[in-house]
Design a protein around this motif. Structure first.
Motif: not given
Length: 65
Positions: A16-41
């Motif tokens: 989740g942290k990796a997805k959120e980081f990559v999403g942040d760096k690439t501007g992919d809000e869906n990937l950021q949200a997916d990463g945050a959801a993985d971390q929350a779960e």
């Protein structure tokens, strides 16, 4: 929660942290949200396990086990 489940939970947290980081760096809000959801779960699973452990410790303390 056994060792395998704990390891899977930790892997989900890191993923989740990796997805959120990559999403942040690439501007992919869906990937950021997916990463945050993985971390929350992962956090919810950990919190549930902590409650379960605390209840077991309380029971063991009351029964002398």
């Amino acid at each position: 929660m056994g060792f395998d489940e704990k390891a899977q939970n930790k892997a989900q947290e890191f993923q989740g942290k990796a997805k959120e980081f990559v999403g942040d760096k690439t501007g992919d809000e869906n990937l950021q949200a997916d990463g945050a959801a993985d971390q929350a779960e992962s956090g919810a699973k950990k919190a549930a396990e902590n409650v379960k452990d605390a209840a077991k410790n309380l029971k063991d303390g009351l029964t002398g086990n």
